[in-house]
Design a protein around this motif. Structure first.
Motif, PDB file in Angstrom:
ATOM      1  N   CYS A 330       0.881  -1.342  -0.042  1.00  0.00           N
ATOM      2  CA  CYS A 330      -0.067   0.048  -0.339  1.00  0.00           C
ATOM      3  C   CYS A 330       0.995   1.344   0.031  1.00  0.00           C
ATOM      4  O   CYS A 330       0.577   2.367  -0.789  1.00  0.00           O
ATOM      5  CB  CYS A 330      -0.790  -0.018   1.098  1.00  0.00           C
ATOM      6  SG  CYS A 330      -2.055  -1.478   1.108  1.00  0.00           S
ATOM      7  N   LEU A 334       1.208   4.025  -3.131  1.00  0.00           N
ATOM      8  CA  LEU A 334       0.850   5.778  -2.967  1.00  0.00           C
ATOM      9  C   LEU A 334       2.046   6.527  -3.054  1.00  0.00           C
ATOM     10  O   LEU A 334       1.940   7.437  -3.790  1.00  0.00           O
ATOM     11  CB  LEU A 334       0.603   5.819  -1.354  1.00  0.00           C
ATOM     12  CG  LEU A 334      -0.903   5.222  -1.213  1.00  0.00           C
ATOM     13  CD1 LEU A 334      -1.247   5.025   0.554  1.00  0.00           C
ATOM     14  CD2 LEU A 334      -2.184   5.896  -1.676  1.00  0.00           C
ATOM     15  N   ARG A 405      -7.170   7.368  -0.516  1.00  0.00           N
ATOM     16  CA  ARG A 405      -7.758   6.950   0.721  1.00  0.00           C
ATOM     17  C   ARG A 405      -8.296   5.482   1.061  1.00  0.00           C
ATOM     18  O   ARG A 405      -7.959   4.899   1.868  1.00  0.00           O
ATOM     19  CB  ARG A 405      -8.977   7.894   1.234  1.00  0.00           C
ATOM     20  CG  ARG A 405      -9.540   7.549   2.553  1.00  0.00           C
ATOM     21  CD  ARG A 405     -10.741   8.625   2.648  1.00  0.00           C
ATOM     22  NE  ARG A 405     -11.258   8.534   3.854  1.00  0.00           N
ATOM     23  CZ  ARG A 405     -12.241   7.656   4.166  1.00  0.00           C
ATOM     24  NH1 ARG A 405     -12.808   6.831   3.163  1.00  0.00           N
ATOM     25  NH2 ARG A 405     -12.722   7.601   5.495  1.00  0.00           N
ATOM     26  N   PHE A 408      -4.976   3.707   1.432  1.00  0.00           N
ATOM     27  CA  PHE A 408      -4.531   4.090   2.898  1.00  0.00           C
ATOM     28  C   PHE A 408      -5.254   3.374   3.902  1.00  0.00           C
ATOM     29  O   PHE A 408      -4.442   2.701   4.976  1.00  0.00           O
ATOM     30  CB  PHE A 408      -4.624   5.704   3.099  1.00  0.00           C
ATOM     31  CG  PHE A 408      -4.585   5.879   4.512  1.00  0.00           C
ATOM     32  CD1 PHE A 408      -3.188   6.292   4.841  1.00  0.00           C
ATOM     33  CD2 PHE A 408      -5.546   6.149   5.356  1.00  0.00           C
ATOM     34  CE1 PHE A 408      -3.283   6.509   6.340  1.00  0.00           C
ATOM     35  CE2 PHE A 408      -5.376   6.496   6.761  1.00  0.00           C
ATOM     36  CZ  PHE A 408      -4.252   6.644   7.154  1.00  0.00           C
ATOM     37  N   GLN A 412      -3.810   0.816   6.654  1.00  0.00           N
ATOM     38  CA  GLN A 412      -3.917   1.044   7.900  1.00  0.00           C
ATOM     39  C   GLN A 412      -4.406  -0.165   8.653  1.00  0.00           C
ATOM     40  O   GLN A 412      -3.923  -0.353   9.867  1.00  0.00           O
ATOM     41  CB  GLN A 412      -4.655   2.238   8.178  1.00  0.00           C
ATOM     42  CG  GLN A 412      -4.795   2.690   9.688  1.00  0.00           C
ATOM     43  CD  GLN A 412      -5.382   4.144  10.035  1.00  0.00           C
ATOM     44  OE1 GLN A 412      -4.742   4.831  10.216  1.00  0.00           O
ATOM     45  NE2 GLN A 412      -6.666   4.026   9.519  1.00  0.00           N
ATOM     46  N   LEU A 441       2.618   6.542   5.494  1.00  0.00           N
ATOM     47  CA  LEU A 441       1.261   6.260   4.962  1.00  0.00           C
ATOM     48  C   LEU A 441       0.554   7.742   5.178  1.00  0.00           C
ATOM     49  O   LEU A 441      -0.218   7.900   4.098  1.00  0.00           O
ATOM     50  CB  LEU A 441       0.337   5.239   5.518  1.00  0.00           C
ATOM     51  CG  LEU A 441       0.647   3.585   5.072  1.00  0.00           C
ATOM     52  CD1 LEU A 441      -0.083   2.663   6.086  1.00  0.00           C
ATOM     53  CD2 LEU A 441       0.064   3.655   3.684  1.00  0.00           C
ATOM     54  N   LEU A 445      -0.548  10.200   2.078  1.00  0.00           N
ATOM     55  CA  LEU A 445      -2.078  10.636   1.810  1.00  0.00           C
ATOM     56  C   LEU A 445      -2.379  11.892   1.750  1.00  0.00           C
ATOM     57  O   LEU A 445      -3.143  12.460   1.135  1.00  0.00           O
ATOM     58  CB  LEU A 445      -2.921   9.880   2.930  1.00  0.00           C
ATOM     59  CG  LEU A 445      -4.284   9.890   2.818  1.00  0.00           C
ATOM     60  CD1 LEU A 445      -4.885   9.786   1.483  1.00  0.00           C
ATOM     61  CD2 LEU A 445      -5.104   9.652   3.976  1.00  0.00           C
TER      62      LEU A 445
END
Length: 634
Positions: A330, A334, A405, A408, A412, A441, A445
């Motif tokens: 992830c 990103l 998102r 993210f 998370q 992260l 974001l």
């Protein structure tokens, strides 16, 4: 002994069966003070079988021409090359003499493996080379192709263990080519090594022969993957690793947790190549296959049984490791999107964003369909679960905040899962690395967030998770980690300061609260940069005259930013202004002077150096104006 129903032959077969059982089953129960007891017993039985075969050979045909026991000659004359006879000729095993040669070769193979497993590598090599010499006199047919491949596999492993990687490569690549050629020209289930020593009518089924042969080839691919990795041929290593994992699932020959970790590890290679569809598939398969290892025992069960405790620990650890690989997936997805979308000052380029959105609508779906068919893992019972897990996270670079998102939130979730096992108590380094990834992260974001105040809150979340750890960690034992945390906290406060500055610029006149908040961010960032810089000093407090390579850029960047922060502090008191600007000038001069004395440092901080030179010439003017104002007012 030609009669496969004779009592003598049945006795030989029984010895072979017992040798196999001792080597593969009983050896696992051997005591620590005699770890090879069963292996040695198996060896004695194999030697007895060898003697029986040789005795029978002498009785029926006289001394065999070149003798299977001429080990030293074998070691000198056999290499990894192709056997000379090729396909299409009669197999020597069609005659009783040929069958005896093949059986002798099988015994030599097992003796070679036995010696290797008991750490007698030279003796093991000699037996394997004898095996090679015997079978190189035969053509490669369904009677002996499995032995050809397995002997070369073992020699490949042996030479790789001696760091003779190219020699290992030769044996393994020949084994691979043998398999491919055999499957092209014949393809029927070949004899397994066990089939040479079973009474008539007790041979393995065709299905089992196929399974064992295919797994021997799977081992070839697995060992080649390691060889190519050692030769730094990472693309080929990745391909062979992927093929190995596919075949292990296809032929149901795998240990779930081991397979899952290997698949998760392969995903990290794909990430480095920005092949996110393949990385996601590996990770989804890893997560699904890991569940086949069973349920995690409860804490209560783990307290009552050592076996349950060990099982619980292993399952929790491996699943947490897979979760960490998901976090990296992830995060990198990103970060790669950010690199693609940012302009020359690190902000989101809206024109580029729209351009990429248009291009993706036209191309990405067809592209994914074409690539996906080649990489699929799983069987009918796991395929749906793997696909379902894949659908929860995109494999395409996010192009706006909502897409970012979604990725993210998945990352998370895996942060929370990984932290369940890698707690601060007992796993300090791992726990902090997970927190740093969580912070990263939030950082990436924030790049996609257009609202400056919300961006600032995301950076505040980073501070909240890292600052307590940084304060509690003992720098004496964790110096490198402390430096990383200090620098990251300094950077985070620095970004928040820039955001508050951008917000303030939109206001006609910043209020007292805004100014106070801005100054606090400047001071906090300066504090952590200074803590980082102080960590570089000697125990006597002296700053090094020459910085180590890994510290060069971080230290000079820290000095540059401290200079900027000190010049940005807002104060209505001229004396305070003068002090702040003087400290700022001192830090700018440090960067300039260090690069003058160490010209090789200039390339590491080109932009910072250029601005430092400029500010070192401008700030004295500003300082003098303030001094003049103060003098005239007095």
């Amino acid at each position: 002994m030609a009669d496969n129903q004779s009592a003598e032959w049945r006795a030989v077969c029984e010895k072979f069966r017992l040798a196999h059982e001792l080597s593969e089953i009983e050896s696992k129960k051997d005591p620590e003070n005699n770890p090879f007891r069963s292996k040695y017993k198996a060896r004695d039985l194999l030697k007895e079988i060898h003697c029986s075969l040789k005795k029978n050979q002498i009785e029926e045909e006289g001394e065999f021409d070149n003798g299977a026991d001429n080990v030293s000659e074998s070691s000198q004359t056999v290499d990894a090359g192709e056997p000379g006879n090729g396909y299409g000729k009669a197999y020597a095993g069609d005659s009783p003499a040929g069958l005896r040669v093949a059986r002798l070769a099988v015994v030599q193979y097992h003796l070679g493996v036995n010696h290797i497993e008991t750490e007698e590598l030279s003796a093991g090599e000699e037996h394997l080379m004898t095996c090679m010499k015997l079978i190189d006199k035969c053509t490669t047919t369904r009677e002996n192709v499995s032995l050809f491949i397995q002997a070369r596999n073992q020699l490949g492993i042996l030479w790789a263990g001696r760091d003779e990687i190219e020699k290992a490569q030769g044996f393994l690549e020949i084994a691979e080519s043998m398999y491919l050629l055999y499957m092209k020209e014949d393809g029927q289930p070949p004899l397994d090594l066990q089939d040479f020593f079973v009474p008539e009518g007790e041979e393995l089924s065709q299905q089992e022969k196929t399974r064992r042969f295919e797994m021997a080839y799977t081992h070839t691919l697995y060992y080649l993957a390691q060889v190519y990795k050692n030769l730094q041929q990472y693309e080929r290593a990745g391909q062979y690793c992927h093929s190995t994992l596919q075949r292990q699932l296809e032929y149901k020959h795998f240990v779930p947790l081991e397979w899952a970790i290997n698949a998760a590890t392969l995903s990290q290679y794909y990430i480095t190549k920005t092949r996110y569809m393949e990385a996601r598939h590996c990770l989804a398969a890893a997560s699904v296959i890991a569940t086949l290892a069973g349920e995690i025992p409860s804490e209560a069960a783990a307290k009552e049984s050592e076996a349950e405790f060990e099982k619980r620990e292993e399952l929790l650890q491996k699943r947490a490791e897979i979760a960490r690989c998901w976090i990296k997936y992830c995060l990198n997805l990103l970060q790669d999107a950010k690199k693609l979308l940012e302009d020359n000052v690190g902000e989101l380029d809206s024109d580029r964003q729209e351009e990429l959105k248009r291009a993706r609508r036209n191309e990405e779906e067809e592209k994914e369909k074409g690539r996906k068919s080649a990489i699929l893992f799983g069987s009918s019972d796991t395929f749906d679960s793997i696909c379902s897990l894949e659908e929860k996270v995109s494999s395409m670079l996010p192009l706006d905040f909502e897409e970012a998102r979604g990725i993210f939130l998945v990352g998370q979730g895996y942060v929370a899962q990984a932290k369940e096992y890698f707690e601060m108590d007992g796993h300090v380094t791992d726990h902090i690395e997970i927190l740093q990834d969580h912070s990263a992260l939030f950082k990436v974001l924030a790049f996609f967030e257009e609202d400056l105040e919300r961006r600032c809150k995301m950076h505040k979340r980073r501070v909240d998770m890292l600052e307590p750890i940084c304060k509690d960690l003992n720098a004496q034992y964790y110096l490198l980690i402390c430096r990383q945390l200090q620098f990251e906290l300094a950077e985070t406060y620095y970004e928040m300061m820039d955001l508050k500055l951008a917000v303030a610029d939109k206001q006609d006149q910043p209020d007292v609260h805004t100014i106070k908040k801005f100054n606090l961010l400047c001071s906090s960032s300066t504090k952590y940069y200074q803590m980082f810089l102080d960590s570089v000093r000697s125990p006597e407090g002296k700053f090094p005259q020459k910085l180590e390579d890994d510290l060069l850029r971080p230290v000079l960047v820290a000095k540059f930013r401290v200079a900027r922060l000190q010049s940005k502090l807002i104060s209505s008191n001229p004396a305070s202004q003068l002090e702040n600007l003087s400290l700022s000038l001192e830090s700018y001069k440090f960067v300039v002077q260090y690069c003058e004395e160490n010209p090789e440092a200039k390339n590491a901080v080109e932009t910072e150096l250029e601005l430092s030179v400029e500010m070192a010439s401008l700030l004295p003017l500003k300082i003098n104006r303030i001094k003049s104002t103060m003098a005239s007012s007095n």
